[in-house]
Design a protein around this motif. Structure first.
Motif, PDB file in Angstrom:
ATOM      1  N   ASN A   1       4.439  -9.247  20.844  1.00 23.01           N
ATOM      2  CA  ASN A   1       4.207  -8.250  19.811  1.00 23.01           C
ATOM      3  C   ASN A   1       4.908  -8.688  18.530  1.00 23.01           C
ATOM      4  O   ASN A   1       6.128  -8.907  18.538  1.00 23.01           O
ATOM      5  N   GLU A   2       4.150  -8.833  17.444  1.00 27.45           N
ATOM      6  CA  GLU A   2       4.789  -9.029  16.147  1.00 27.45           C
ATOM      7  C   GLU A   2       5.314  -7.682  15.672  1.00 27.45           C
ATOM      8  O   GLU A   2       4.604  -6.674  15.743  1.00 27.45           O
ATOM      9  N   ILE A   3       6.564  -7.667  15.210  1.00 28.97           N
ATOM     10  CA  ILE A   3       7.223  -6.429  14.802  1.00 28.97           C
ATOM     11  C   ILE A   3       7.405  -6.418  13.287  1.00 28.97           C
ATOM     12  O   ILE A   3       7.879  -7.396  12.705  1.00 28.97           O
ATOM     13  N   ARG A   4       7.039  -5.314  12.652  1.00 27.55           N
ATOM     14  CA  ARG A   4       7.309  -5.114  11.226  1.00 27.55           C
ATOM     15  C   ARG A   4       8.089  -3.817  11.067  1.00 27.55           C
ATOM     16  O   ARG A   4       7.602  -2.739  11.453  1.00 27.55           O
ATOM     17  N   LEU A   5       9.278  -3.919  10.514  1.00 27.89           N
ATOM     18  CA  LEU A   5      10.164  -2.754  10.397  1.00 27.89           C
ATOM     19  C   LEU A   5      10.430  -2.447   8.929  1.00 27.89           C
ATOM     20  O   LEU A   5      10.711  -3.347   8.136  1.00 27.89           O
ATOM     21  N   LYS A   6      10.342  -1.179   8.593  1.00 25.74           N
ATOM     22  CA  LYS A   6      10.651  -0.699   7.242  1.00 25.74           C
ATOM     23  C   LYS A   6      11.682   0.419   7.324  1.00 25.74           C
ATOM     24  O   LYS A   6      11.658   1.226   8.264  1.00 25.74           O
ATOM     25  N   VAL A   7      12.581   0.461   6.334  1.00 24.35           N
ATOM     26  CA  VAL A   7      13.532   1.563   6.209  1.00 24.35           C
ATOM     27  C   VAL A   7      13.176   2.315   4.934  1.00 24.35           C
ATOM     28  O   VAL A   7      13.185   1.743   3.833  1.00 24.35           O
ATOM     29  N   LEU A   8      12.849   3.589   5.070  1.00 23.66           N
ATOM     30  CA  LEU A   8      12.364   4.396   3.957  1.00 23.66           C
ATOM     31  C   LEU A   8      13.275   5.575   3.698  1.00 23.66           C
ATOM     32  O   LEU A   8      13.968   6.060   4.608  1.00 23.66           O
ATOM     33  N   ASP A   9      13.275   6.044   2.450  1.00 22.97           N
ATOM     34  CA  ASP A   9      13.930   7.305   2.116  1.00 22.97           C
ATOM     35  C   ASP A   9      13.059   8.423   2.692  1.00 22.97           C
ATOM     36  O   ASP A   9      11.864   8.518   2.405  1.00 22.97           O
ATOM     37  N   THR A  10      13.643   9.261   3.530  1.00 24.99           N
ATOM     38  CA  THR A  10      12.869  10.280   4.230  1.00 24.99           C
ATOM     39  C   THR A  10      12.178  11.239   3.278  1.00 24.99           C
ATOM     40  O   THR A  10      11.049  11.682   3.532  1.00 24.99           O
ATOM     41  N   GLN A  11      12.820  11.569   2.143  1.00 25.26           N
ATOM     42  CA  GLN A  11      12.237  12.533   1.218  1.00 25.26           C
ATOM     43  C   GLN A  11      11.172  11.916   0.320  1.00 25.26           C
ATOM     44  O   GLN A  11      10.113  12.502   0.110  1.00 25.26           O
ATOM     45  N   THR A  12      11.439  10.701  -0.200  1.00 25.64           N
ATOM     46  CA  THR A  12      10.505  10.081  -1.155  1.00 25.64           C
ATOM     47  C   THR A  12       9.521   9.127  -0.498  1.00 25.64           C
ATOM     48  O   THR A  12       8.537   8.722  -1.110  1.00 25.64           O
ATOM     49  N   ASN A  13       9.824   8.738   0.732  1.00 29.34           N
ATOM     50  CA  ASN A  13       9.012   7.767   1.479  1.00 29.34           C
ATOM     51  C   ASN A  13       8.977   6.396   0.797  1.00 29.34           C
ATOM     52  O   ASN A  13       8.065   5.612   1.003  1.00 29.34           O
ATOM     53  N   GLU A  14       9.994   6.101  -0.024  1.00 30.82           N
ATOM     54  CA  GLU A  14      10.090   4.812  -0.693  1.00 30.82           C
ATOM     55  C   GLU A  14      10.989   3.866   0.092  1.00 30.82           C
ATOM     56  O   GLU A  14      11.913   4.295   0.797  1.00 30.82           O
ATOM     57  N   ASN A  15      10.719   2.560  -0.033  1.00 33.10           N
ATOM     58  CA  ASN A  15      11.522   1.558   0.660  1.00 33.10           C
ATOM     59  C   ASN A  15      12.962   1.563   0.169  1.00 33.10           C
ATOM     60  O   ASN A  15      13.220   1.699  -1.031  1.00 33.10           O
ATOM     61  N   ILE A  16      13.896   1.404   1.098  1.00 33.58           N
ATOM     62  CA  ILE A  16      15.320   1.354   0.796  1.00 33.58           C
ATOM     63  C   ILE A  16      15.790  -0.096   0.874  1.00 33.58           C
ATOM     64  O   ILE A  16      15.373  -0.850   1.760  1.00 33.58           O
ATOM     65  N   ASN A  17      16.672  -0.488  -0.037  1.00 33.10           N
ATOM     66  CA  ASN A  17      17.259  -1.826  -0.011  1.00 33.10           C
ATOM     67  C   ASN A  17      18.338  -1.878   1.064  1.00 33.10           C
ATOM     68  O   ASN A  17      19.428  -1.332   0.888  1.00 33.10           O
ATOM     69  N   VAL A  18      18.019  -2.511   2.193  1.00 36.76           N
ATOM     70  CA  VAL A  18      18.954  -2.578   3.315  1.00 36.76           C
ATOM     71  C   VAL A  18      19.221  -4.037   3.661  1.00 36.76           C
ATOM     72  O   VAL A  18      18.580  -4.950   3.126  1.00 36.76           O
ATOM     73  N   SER A  19      20.162  -4.272   4.562  1.00 38.63           N
ATOM     74  CA  SER A  19      20.476  -5.635   5.012  1.00 38.63           C
ATOM     75  C   SER A  19      20.861  -5.603   6.482  1.00 38.63           C
ATOM     76  O   SER A  19      21.044  -4.532   7.077  1.00 38.63           O
ATOM     77  N   ASP A  20      20.994  -6.796   7.058  1.00 43.68           N
ATOM     78  CA  ASP A  20      21.475  -6.951   8.448  1.00 43.68           C
ATOM     79  C   ASP A  20      20.700  -6.064   9.417  1.00 43.68           C
ATOM     80  O   ASP A  20      21.282  -5.293  10.193  1.00 43.68           O
ATOM     81  N   VAL A  21      19.381  -6.182   9.392  1.00 44.24           N
ATOM     82  CA  VAL A  21      18.536  -5.385  10.278  1.00 44.24           C
ATOM     83  C   VAL A  21      18.444  -6.068  11.638  1.00 44.24           C
ATOM     84  O   VAL A  21      18.077  -7.244  11.732  1.00 44.24           O
ATOM     85  N   THR A  22      18.796  -5.334  12.699  1.00 48.20           N
ATOM     86  CA  THR A  22      18.753  -5.903  14.047  1.00 48.20           C
ATOM     87  C   THR A  22      17.832  -5.085  14.941  1.00 48.20           C
ATOM     88  O   THR A  22      17.611  -3.887  14.720  1.00 48.20           O
ATOM     89  N   PHE A  23      17.331  -5.762  15.984  1.00 44.63           N
ATOM     90  CA  PHE A  23      16.324  -5.182  16.870  1.00 44.63           C
ATOM     91  C   PHE A  23      16.638  -5.643  18.286  1.00 44.63           C
ATOM     92  O   PHE A  23      16.706  -6.836  18.563  1.00 44.63           O
ATOM     93  N   LEU A  24      16.818  -4.700  19.203  1.00 43.79           N
ATOM     94  CA  LEU A  24      17.175  -5.041  20.582  1.00 43.79           C
ATOM     95  C   LEU A  24      16.427  -4.123  21.550  1.00 43.79           C
ATOM     96  O   LEU A  24      16.733  -2.936  21.643  1.00 43.79           O
ATOM     97  N   PRO A  25      15.428  -4.646  22.288  1.00 46.93           N
ATOM     98  CA  PRO A  25      14.739  -3.849  23.303  1.00 46.93           C
ATOM     99  C   PRO A  25      15.447  -3.955  24.661  1.00 46.93           C
ATOM    100  O   PRO A  25      15.800  -5.056  25.096  1.00 46.93           O
TER     101      PRO A  25
END
Length: 307
Positions: A66-90
């Motif tokens: 599965n190719e994974i695409r992850l976005k972090v958004l502002d819940t109220q504005t639904n705009e992308n947030i500038n984040v770093s060090d994103v990790t993913f562990l199933p």
């Protein structure tokens, strides 16, 4: 003489009938091969004013790659947030409470063109009463780390061209091969893409859960996956095709080769996997004998496909 001919014909009918009882090839050939090229939201979770959205092909987590695409958004504005060090562990929890994982990319890569973080997960099991999957995610905003987790459902992969296999190699290591492309082959020479991964045996745990070092996998480097595709149906006699190319690793870490499908139907991709020194890790040569009336013999290492 006539009685002898009737006897032979009856015997052949019995052989074919017994074979079809084991594998309903006709039913499989009539299966529609699905294709998915659009990424949709597969799951989302909210945390302190942020929405973490994960997209996959068709918006579904499938057994296999599965190719994974992850976005972090502002819940109220639904705009992308500038984040770093994103990790993913199933992590999968079994009915007995034991926890395991699958090949995956822990630190996701940022893709500025699409404004998302990219990675992958090769789910080894579907979700059921004996297996429950949960994603453990983290990201940093303004030097503050956020951690979330989310239960997800992993579905059966109905496209056999995206099948996978796992096995213990002759070196005692645990390996995984997942088909990635083509989704829907043609009667032609097709570019064949696969991921090959290995479980990294854990060392001492930090004592914290989830500890990525206890669920570590890596892409296999510099191996060769020798390919011998054949049609296993009794009526096909185990025949192969010309102009196939073994799979070798590309710059993107995946393994690339060519499979020549000369007709539609059931095919078996027989493999022999060699390490960097040419040592056989798994797989056996397949007989070239024509075998009408019985299923074709398969390598010790194989993946079945269908289109």
């Amino acid at each position: 003489m006539k009685m002898y001919q009737l006897f032979i014909m009856s015997l052949l009918l019995i052989v074919v009938s017994c074979t079809l009882d084991k594998t309903d090839y006709e039913s499989e050939i009539n299966t529609v091969v699905p294709e998915h090229y659009e990424f949709k939201q597969a799951t989302a979770v909210n945390k302190d004013g942020y929405t973490i959205s994960i997209e996959t092909l068709n918006g579904i987590f499938y057994q296999g790659y599965n190719e994974i695409r992850l976005k972090v958004l502002d819940t109220q504005t639904n705009e992308n947030i500038n984040v770093s060090d994103v990790t993913f562990l199933p992590i999968m929890t079994k009915a007995d409470g034991n926890k395991t994982s699958c090949p995956y990319q822990y630190t996701l890569d940022y893709k500025p063109d699409g404004k998302y973080y990219s990675g992958y997960s090769v789910f080894t099991d579907i979700s059921n009463t004996a297996a429950n999957w949960k994603l453990y995610l983290s990201f940093t905003v303004n030097k503050k780390m956020y951690k979330v987790n989310k239960d997800v459902t992993v579905n059966e992969q109905t496209n056999k061209n995206l099948n996978m296999t796992s096995f213990t190699g002759n070196d005692g290591e645990q390996y995984y091969i997942a088909l990635i492309a083509p989704q829907k082959p043609k009667v032609a020479e097709n570019k064949l893409v696969a991921g090959i991964y290995k479980f990294n045996k854990p060392v001492a745990s930090t004592g914290n859960f989830p500890d990525p070092s206890q669920f570590s996998y890596s892409e296999v480097k510099g191996y060769t996956l020798q390919l011998d595709p054949r049609m296993p149906e009794p009526s096909m006699g185990n025949h192969s095709s010309p102009n196939n190319q073994d799979l070798i690793q590309g710059n993107n870490g995946l393994y690339h080769g060519v499979v020549n499908y000369t007709m539609t139907g059931n095919w078996t991709l027989n493999f022999i996997m060699l390490d960097q020194n040419g040592k056989i890790i798994k797989g056996t040569k397949v007989s070239t004998d024509f075998t009408p009336g019985v299923p074709g013999a398969k390598s010790e290492l194989f993946i079945d496909t269908l289109f």
